[in-house]
Design a protein around this motif. Sequence first.
Motif, PDB file in Angstrom:
ATOM      1  N   ARG A  72       1.112  -0.922   0.153  1.00 20.97           N
ATOM      2  CA  ARG A  72      -0.343   0.115   0.409  1.00 20.97           C
ATOM      3  C   ARG A  72       0.536   1.071  -0.081  1.00 20.97           C
ATOM      4  O   ARG A  72       0.509   2.631  -0.760  1.00 20.97           O
ATOM      5  CB  ARG A  72      -0.965   0.087   1.092  1.00 20.97           C
ATOM      6  N   SER A  73       1.992   1.109   0.875  1.00 18.26           N
ATOM      7  CA  SER A  73       3.012   2.686   0.440  1.00 18.26           C
ATOM      8  C   SER A  73       3.949   2.042   0.088  1.00 18.26           C
ATOM      9  O   SER A  73       4.219   0.468  -0.897  1.00 18.26           O
ATOM     10  CB  SER A  73       3.536   2.800   1.577  1.00 18.26           C
ATOM     11  N   GLY A  74       5.474   2.700  -0.822  1.00 20.31           N
ATOM     12  CA  GLY A  74       5.949   2.399  -1.313  1.00 20.31           C
ATOM     13  C   GLY A  74       6.867   1.947  -0.705  1.00 20.31           C
ATOM     14  O   GLY A  74       7.199   1.469   1.238  1.00 20.31           O
ATOM     15  N   PHE A  75       8.169   0.339  -0.981  1.00 25.00           N
ATOM     16  CA  PHE A  75       8.604  -0.130  -0.299  1.00 25.00           C
ATOM     17  C   PHE A  75       9.596   0.551   0.410  1.00 25.00           C
ATOM     18  O   PHE A  75       9.994   0.359   1.627  1.00 25.00           O
ATOM     19  CB  PHE A  75       9.755  -1.113  -0.909  1.00 25.00           C
ATOM     20  N   SER A  76      10.398   1.360   0.066  1.00 21.01           N
ATOM     21  CA  SER A  76      11.638   2.422   1.078  1.00 21.01           C
ATOM     22  C   SER A  76      10.836   3.073   1.438  1.00 21.01           C
ATOM     23  O   SER A  76      11.151   3.260   3.030  1.00 21.01           O
ATOM     24  CB  SER A  76      12.227   2.988  -0.097  1.00 21.01           C
ATOM     25  N   THR A  77       9.350   3.274   1.979  1.00 21.39           N
ATOM     26  CA  THR A  77       8.690   4.141   2.637  1.00 21.39           C
ATOM     27  C   THR A  77       8.141   3.020   4.312  1.00 21.39           C
ATOM     28  O   THR A  77       8.369   3.423   5.324  1.00 21.39           O
ATOM     29  CB  THR A  77       7.310   4.718   2.231  1.00 21.39           C
ATOM     30  N   TRP A  78       8.342   1.879   3.567  1.00 21.64           N
ATOM     31  CA  TRP A  78       7.515   0.775   4.761  1.00 21.64           C
ATOM     32  C   TRP A  78       9.299   0.356   5.170  1.00 21.64           C
ATOM     33  O   TRP A  78       9.374   0.345   6.220  1.00 21.64           O
ATOM     34  CB  TRP A  78       7.188  -0.175   4.222  1.00 21.64           C
ATOM     35  N   LEU A  79      10.487   0.303   4.895  1.00 21.79           N
ATOM     36  CA  LEU A  79      11.519  -0.245   5.299  1.00 21.79           C
ATOM     37  C   LEU A  79      12.053   1.276   5.964  1.00 21.79           C
ATOM     38  O   LEU A  79      12.468   0.777   7.267  1.00 21.79           O
ATOM     39  CB  LEU A  79      12.489  -0.101   4.024  1.00 21.79           C
ATOM     40  N   TYR A  80      11.585   2.235   5.717  1.00 23.82           N
ATOM     41  CA  TYR A  80      12.244   3.348   6.503  1.00 23.82           C
ATOM     42  C   TYR A  80      11.750   3.083   8.120  1.00 23.82           C
ATOM     43  O   TYR A  80      11.964   3.579   9.119  1.00 23.82           O
ATOM     44  CB  TYR A  80      11.758   4.776   5.738  1.00 23.82           C
TER      45      TYR A  80
END
Length: 198
Positions: A72-80
């Motif tokens: 639902r969010s970008g992977f980079s956003t989730w990983l951050y």
Amino acid sequence: MSELTRIDESISALIRGAKAGDEAAFEGLVRRHYEQIYRWALARTGDRDEADDVTQETLVRLHRHIGGFDGRSGFSTWLYQVTRSAAADLHRKRTRRERLALKVKHESPAVAIDPRAEEETTDERRASDLVKTFLEKLSERQREIFDLVDLQGFSTVEVSAMLKMEPVTVRSHLFRARKAIRRRILESHPELVEGHGD
């Protein structure tokens, strides 16, 4: 197909593989994001050793929770967000350890401990201290945003999604961070900005 599209699709394939339990896919995902995670961790902690600890903890959590990434969010956003959580938890643990160490030190003042002994040349230490001092003078939020935008190249819109903040708030923190760093450079090393007005 653009290069960016190919990169996005390759990362998506790695994510799908990692979620399915493919260790090779997970290792590929780690190779793609390791440096980025470390930079985020360093921005959060301001210390290389602590950044290493946060990075390792983030990778453990990534392996454990990759199945929870729903796209639902970008992977980079989730990983951050995973990285920030790991940094916050390790900070709390370190604070507890430091309080305990301080208590022990007060009870045994004759014991001298230097856990931070490093084998660095004088010049390397001065350079490291200078950079660290400038960053430490920023608030945690300013240091974090300054690193993401000016050092890692994310846009303010991307950073606002990562931090769940309004873009205008991100830009405000970034402005203050840049202004503070420039002021400190002027105060301590005016020769670096000689000929440049405010």
